[in-house]
Design an enzyme around this catalytic site. Structure first.
Site, PDB file in Angstrom:
ATOM      1  N   GLY A  55      33.888  36.350  36.919  1.00 42.37           N
ATOM      2  CA  GLY A  55      33.612  35.525  38.164  1.00 42.37           C
ATOM      3  C   GLY A  55      33.402  36.016  39.455  1.00 42.37           C
ATOM      4  O   GLY A  55      34.373  36.953  39.686  1.00 42.37           O
ATOM      5  N   SER A  56      32.556  35.618  40.339  1.00 38.92           N
ATOM      6  CA  SER A  56      32.859  35.994  41.717  1.00 38.92           C
ATOM      7  C   SER A  56      33.931  35.240  42.381  1.00 38.92           C
ATOM      8  O   SER A  56      34.528  34.295  41.603  1.00 38.92           O
ATOM      9  CB  SER A  56      31.430  35.714  42.621  1.00 38.92           C
ATOM     10  OG  SER A  56      30.327  36.374  42.004  1.00 38.92           O
ATOM     11  N   GLY A  57      34.355  35.640  43.592  1.00 36.08           N
ATOM     12  CA  GLY A  57      35.323  34.987  44.148  1.00 36.08           C
ATOM     13  C   GLY A  57      36.679  35.702  44.453  1.00 36.08           C
ATOM     14  O   GLY A  57      37.730  35.143  44.803  1.00 36.08           O
ATOM     15  N   HIS A  58      36.747  36.679  43.473  1.00 42.45           N
ATOM     16  CA  HIS A  58      37.872  37.715  43.198  1.00 42.45           C
ATOM     17  C   HIS A  58      37.829  38.888  44.125  1.00 42.45           C
ATOM     18  O   HIS A  58      38.737  39.837  43.805  1.00 42.45           O
ATOM     19  CB  HIS A  58      38.091  37.709  41.842  1.00 42.45           C
ATOM     20  CG  HIS A  58      38.525  36.516  41.004  1.00 42.45           C
ATOM     21  ND1 HIS A  58      39.426  35.658  41.276  1.00 42.45           N
ATOM     22  CD2 HIS A  58      37.555  36.183  40.122  1.00 42.45           C
ATOM     23  CE1 HIS A  58      39.268  34.569  40.234  1.00 42.45           C
ATOM     24  NE2 HIS A  58      38.221  35.233  39.459  1.00 42.45           N
ATOM     25  N   ASP A 111      34.789  34.426  29.394  1.00 35.57           N
ATOM     26  CA  ASP A 111      34.440  35.988  29.334  1.00 35.57           C
ATOM     27  C   ASP A 111      34.461  36.574  27.720  1.00 35.57           C
ATOM     28  O   ASP A 111      33.598  37.264  27.374  1.00 35.57           O
ATOM     29  CB  ASP A 111      35.430  36.353  30.121  1.00 35.57           C
ATOM     30  CG  ASP A 111      35.538  36.072  31.585  1.00 35.57           C
ATOM     31  OD1 ASP A 111      34.187  36.785  32.019  1.00 35.57           O
ATOM     32  OD2 ASP A 111      36.255  35.805  31.966  1.00 35.57           O
ATOM     33  N   HIS A 220      42.404  30.616  39.225  1.00 34.16           N
ATOM     34  CA  HIS A 220      41.303  29.680  39.580  1.00 34.16           C
ATOM     35  C   HIS A 220      41.917  28.317  39.849  1.00 34.16           C
ATOM     36  O   HIS A 220      41.353  27.460  39.878  1.00 34.16           O
ATOM     37  CB  HIS A 220      40.451  29.573  38.206  1.00 34.16           C
ATOM     38  CG  HIS A 220      39.961  31.022  37.637  1.00 34.16           C
ATOM     39  ND1 HIS A 220      40.007  31.411  36.441  1.00 34.16           N
ATOM     40  CD2 HIS A 220      39.129  31.858  38.293  1.00 34.16           C
ATOM     41  CE1 HIS A 220      39.563  32.507  36.180  1.00 34.16           C
ATOM     42  NE2 HIS A 220      39.019  32.876  37.535  1.00 34.16           N
TER      43      HIS A 220
END
Length: 333
Positions: A55-58, A111, A220
């Site tokens: 995911g994005s945001g990492h 995932d 998360h």
């Protein structure tokens, strides 16, 4: 919670667009899928390819680790969400050089499902795929259920070792075995101080008191082991290290790589104060730090907090961790 964005529905697409335009010498986006990115540098035939994603945001994970010595391609998901099978498959087809592709990703349900589906589709196109899940977070499940643990900052070392092995000419199964070996010898533990907020909602990802911390918090915002009153940096560091020592076989004379990872808004000043304590504790135990990494390597938007990762090394993995890397967000000479 303030954000420098345009349309909240387009944050991932605009981030990718900006990233590709900022680093054209490193990375390019595939026409077949705008969430599929590959190295801009051609790779030699017969080399095992490395595909990462999540995911994005990492950021800098996962896009930032495509380049020489690490990954060959990345599939990008929505914020804190797995990429769907389609971009994973497109990256697989683009980076395969006849020697197969190793998928590296964290142990999260989305995932596991989506990378698994992509692997099945790749094999239908005669591309051999090996999959390795990172599961380094000691807070997320007991030792006897290690296969249920989340992958957090320790994923960085899995990418590092596997990318080096592929560069050095290891075969497909050998590269995957190195990734599994690295994961087996890696443990992480994190602490959350303040929440992040998703651009789509603008709301805090979890609630925590002004004087509280959450030991074992996930990347998360998944609940940790316990909430406690915020303590000194040394005492917090000790609380993160103790479960790691209890979980992994590590003894006097062993050598480790250490990562003190920021979650997005923790200043380097504080991370280095934590590293100082990590070094003190390891030195007292007769454990040598072979390599150290301090900074934001796998983040959680603007979350406050940090994680500590130890990876036990041997002669083979010391060579791999030393291997040079040249990516937009991580360089090692």
């Amino acid at each position: 919670m303030k954000k420098l964005i345009n349309d909240k529905k387009n944050v991932v697409e605009e981030m990718i667009d900006g990233y590709v335009k900022a680093h054209p010498e490193y990375i390019k986006r595939l026409e077949e899928n705008d969430r599929a990115l590959v190295s801009a540098k051609p790779k030699e035939e017969g080399k095992v390819a490395i595909l990462i994603g999540g995911g994005s945001g990492h950021e800098p994970a996962f896009m930032g680790y495509v380049g020489d010595g690490m990954a060959d391609g990345v599939a990008v998901g929505n914020i804190f969400a797995s990429p769907p099978p389609a971009p994973i498959l497109e990256v697989t087809k683009a980076i395969d050089k006849g020697a197969g592709v190793v998928y590296l990703y964290g142990n999260y349900a989305g995932d596991v499902m989506n990378f698994g589906m992509a692997a099945e589709m790749a094999e239908m196109e005669d591309i051999e795929v090996e999959m390795v899940l990172a599961s380094d977070d000691v807070a997320s499940a007991p030792k006897e259920e290690k296969d249920k643990r989340r992958g957090i900052a320790g994923e960085f070392f899995v990418y590092k070792m596997a990318g080096a092995a592929a560069d050095l000419g290891y075969k497909l199964k050998e590269v995957a075995d190195i990734a599994r070996k690295t994961n087996d010898n890696t443990r992480s533990m994190g602490v959350g101080l303040t929440p992040c907020s998703l651009p789509q909602t603008g709301e805090p990802s979890f609630e925590i008191g002004d004087d509280e911390m959450e030991i074992g918090l996930g990347h998360h915002g998944e609940p940790g082991i316990r909430k406690a009153t915020l303590d000194t940096a040394d005492k917090v560091t000790d609380q993160l290290l103790q479960p790691i020592f209890e979980d992994m076989e590590i003894n006097e004379g062993d050598e480790v790589a250490v990562l003190v990872n920021g979650l997005g808004s923790t200043p380097r000043m504080e991370l280095y104060i934590m590293f100082r304590r990590v070094e003190q504790v390891l030195s007292e135990k007769g454990i040598k730090i072979y390599r150290s990494y301090v900074g934001d390597y796998i983040t959680s938007l603007e979350m406050g907090g940090a994680s500590i990762t130890l990876t036990k090394l041997d002669d083979e993995t010391k060579k791999l961790v030393d291997h040079p890397v040249n990516t937009p967000m991580f360089v090692q000479k």
